[in-house]
Design a protein around this motif. Structure first.
Motif, short mmCIF file in Angstrom:
data_model
loop_
_atom_site.label_atom_id
_atom_site.label_comp_id
_atom_site.label_asym_id
_atom_site.label_seq_id
_atom_site.Cartn_x
_atom_site.Cartn_y
_atom_site.Cartn_z
N ASP A 116 10.23 22.96 -2.38
CA ASP A 116 11.22 23.25 -3.44
C ASP A 116 12.20 22.10 -3.60
OD1 ASP A 116 10.05 25.68 -3.89
OD2 ASP A 116 11.57 26.86 -2.82
N HIS A 117 12.66 21.59 -2.46
CA HIS A 117 13.59 20.46 -2.47
C HIS A 117 12.96 19.22 -3.09
CE1 HIS A 117 16.22 17.30 -0.87
NE2 HIS A 117 15.13 16.74 -0.38
N PHE A 118 11.73 18.91 -2.69
CA PHE A 118 11.03 17.73 -3.19
C PHE A 118 10.78 17.82 -4.69
CE2 PHE A 118 6.95 15.31 -3.68
CZ PHE A 118 7.46 14.05 -3.41
N ILE A 128 17.36 5.22 5.85
CA ILE A 128 16.19 5.71 5.13
C ILE A 128 15.29 6.52 6.06
CG2 ILE A 128 14.17 5.07 3.75
CD1 ILE A 128 16.77 4.26 2.40
N LEU A 129 14.90 7.71 5.60
CA LEU A 129 13.92 8.51 6.31
C LEU A 129 12.53 8.11 5.81
CD1 LEU A 129 13.18 10.98 8.15
CD2 LEU A 129 13.46 12.41 6.10
N ALA A 143 0.84 -1.20 0.00
CA ALA A 143 0.00 0.00 0.00
C ALA A 143 0.87 1.25 0.00
CB ALA A 143 -0.91 -0.01 1.22
N GLY A 144 0.49 2.23 -0.82
CA GLY A 144 1.25 3.48 -0.90
C GLY A 144 0.87 4.43 0.21
N LYS A 145 1.48 4.28 1.37
CA LYS A 145 1.13 5.09 2.54
C LYS A 145 2.30 5.94 3.05
CE LYS A 145 -2.34 1.83 4.29
NZ LYS A 145 -2.73 0.96 5.45
N GLU A 146 3.50 5.70 2.49
CA GLU A 146 4.70 6.37 3.00
C GLU A 146 5.60 6.79 1.85
OE1 GLU A 146 5.31 3.72 7.07
OE2 GLU A 146 5.85 2.89 5.11
N VAL A 147 6.41 7.79 2.13
CA VAL A 147 7.45 8.23 1.21
C VAL A 147 8.79 7.95 1.88
CG1 VAL A 147 8.48 10.20 0.01
CG2 VAL A 147 5.99 10.01 0.19
N PHE A 148 9.74 7.46 1.10
CA PHE A 148 11.06 7.09 1.64
C PHE A 148 12.12 7.99 1.03
CE2 PHE A 148 8.26 3.46 1.29
CZ PHE A 148 8.36 2.82 2.52
N TYR A 149 12.98 8.53 1.88
CA TYR A 149 14.07 9.39 1.44
C TYR A 149 15.40 8.72 1.79
CZ TYR A 149 17.22 13.42 1.17
OH TYR A 149 18.26 14.27 0.86
N ILE A 150 16.26 8.56 0.80
CA ILE A 150 17.54 7.88 1.02
C ILE A 150 18.54 8.87 1.62
CG2 ILE A 150 19.41 6.55 -0.03
CD1 ILE A 150 17.46 5.89 -2.33
N GLU A 151 18.87 8.66 2.88
CA GLU A 151 19.86 9.52 3.54
C GLU A 151 21.28 9.00 3.33
OE1 GLU A 151 18.98 10.41 7.64
OE2 GLU A 151 17.80 12.10 6.92
N LEU A 179 15.00 -1.19 -12.80
CA LEU A 179 14.63 0.13 -13.30
C LEU A 179 15.70 1.18 -13.05
CD1 LEU A 179 10.87 0.52 -12.27
CD2 LEU A 179 11.79 -0.13 -14.49
N ALA A 180 16.28 1.14 -11.87
CA ALA A 180 17.24 2.19 -11.51
C ALA A 180 18.04 1.79 -10.29
CB ALA A 180 16.50 3.50 -11.23
N ILE A 181 19.16 2.47 -10.12
CA ILE A 181 19.94 2.39 -8.89
C ILE A 181 19.98 3.81 -8.33
CG2 ILE A 181 22.22 2.00 -7.89
CD1 ILE A 181 22.56 -0.29 -9.88
N LEU A 182 19.43 3.98 -7.13
CA LEU A 182 19.28 5.29 -6.52
C LEU A 182 20.29 5.51 -5.39
CD1 LEU A 182 15.37 5.47 -6.38
CD2 LEU A 182 16.91 6.17 -8.23
N HIS A 183 20.48 6.77 -5.04
CA HIS A 183 21.51 7.16 -4.07
C HIS A 183 20.94 8.11 -3.03
CE1 HIS A 183 24.61 5.89 -7.11
NE2 HIS A 183 23.68 6.31 -7.94
N HIS A 184 21.85 8.60 -2.20
CA HIS A 184 21.51 9.65 -1.23
C HIS A 184 20.84 10.81 -1.95
CE1 HIS A 184 21.92 13.02 1.50
NE2 HIS A 184 22.70 13.63 0.61
N GLY A 185 19.73 11.28 -1.39
CA GLY A 185 19.03 12.43 -1.99
C GLY A 185 17.87 12.05 -2.87
N ASP A 186 17.66 10.75 -3.11
CA ASP A 186 16.55 10.30 -3.94
C ASP A 186 15.36 9.88 -3.07
OD1 ASP A 186 17.64 10.61 -6.54
OD2 ASP A 186 18.85 8.80 -6.26
N TYR A 187 14.16 9.99 -3.65
CA TYR A 187 12.93 9.59 -2.97
C TYR A 187 12.38 8.30 -3.59
CZ TYR A 187 12.36 14.03 -0.45
OH TYR A 187 12.52 15.10 0.40
N LEU A 188 11.71 7.52 -2.74
CA LEU A 188 10.99 6.32 -3.17
C LEU A 188 9.53 6.45 -2.74
CD1 LEU A 188 13.56 3.76 -1.74
CD2 LEU A 188 13.16 4.10 -4.18
#
Length: 229
Positions: free
Chosen positions: A117-119, A97-98, A39-47, A65-74
């Motif tokens: 703005d950041h998002f 992960i935040l 279920a899509g209930k949360e947003v994850f930020y890679i710290e 699909l991708a390899i993500l790093h610090h600063g990316d959202y899931l």
């Protein structure tokens, strides 16, 4: 007079200041952060760390699909009404992960211009990357796609270091990432190794300034023309 370096925006600090509920979760290598169909209930930020994003069909076929790093959202799709996650995110390295609940994310976006703005900047950057990946698939050779993938994993587009040490990613994952077979990836990885573009060990050392030369005649030649800082 030296210019003072601007401190990067820190979502966790901002959310704490505004009293929003969030938590920091640590994931070990190979552990799922979120799964396709959840279920899509949360947003994850890679710290901290690197994350692999995959999708599996009903027949069991899986692609990267991708390899993500610090600063990316899931999981950002939940903010536009996406009820279920369409991909699985797995930690390639130990990750911090935040985790932000959807309602708290909404509150932060409405009440904090700096956060919104950041998002938005992060989402636009991801959108540009997806467009470039599509161009890459249609116009670049397998060798060029692999070289670009390694440079992006090494973050050469953002941090102009001559060399970078990255996790040793298996050839199957790299093949899925660039839309090629394991055997083709193996062939070009050996070619890059012989030419000194990469070095194998416990991790993978990418000689960015040398490997970027593979792209000198491609549409992504900007990765080779700008010198390291």
């Amino acid at each position: 007079m030296t210019r003072r370096r601007q401190r990067p925006f820190q979502p966790a600090v901002f959310l704490t200041k505004m009293g929003a509920k969030s938590l920091i979760a640590v994931f070990r290598e190979g552990q799922a952060i979120c799964s396709q169909g959840d279920a899509g209930k949360e947003v994850f930020y890679i710290e901290k760390g690197q994350v692999k994003v995959t999708v599996k069909s009903k027949r069991g076929k899986q692609t990267v699909l991708a390899i993500l790093h610090h600063g990316d959202y899931l999981g950002a799709g939940c903010m536009t009404g996406q009820a279920f996650l369409t991909a699985t995110a797995t930690a390639i390295t130990r990750c911090t992960i935040l985790v932000i609940e959807k309602k708290e994310m909404t509150r932060a976006l409405h009440n904090g211009h700096e956060f919104s703005d950041h998002f938005i900047a992060c989402l636009l950057g991801r959108n540009i990357r997806i467009e470039e990946d599509l161009i890459d698939q249609h116009l670049c050779s397998c060798e060029e796609r692999l070289a670009r993938a390694l440079l992006l994993i090494a973050r050469y587009d953002k941090i102009r270091k001559r060399t970078a040490v990255i996790p040793k990613i298996n050839h199957g994952t790299l093949g899925g990432l660039i839309g090629s077979t394991r055997s083709r990836v193996c062939y070009f990885m050996n070619k890059f190794k012989k030419r000194g573009y990469i070095e194998y060990g416990k991790n993978l050392r990418v000689n960015n300034s040398s490997l970027s030369g593979v792209l000198k005649d491609s549409i992504f030649s900007d990765l080779s023309t700008s010198g390291p800082n």
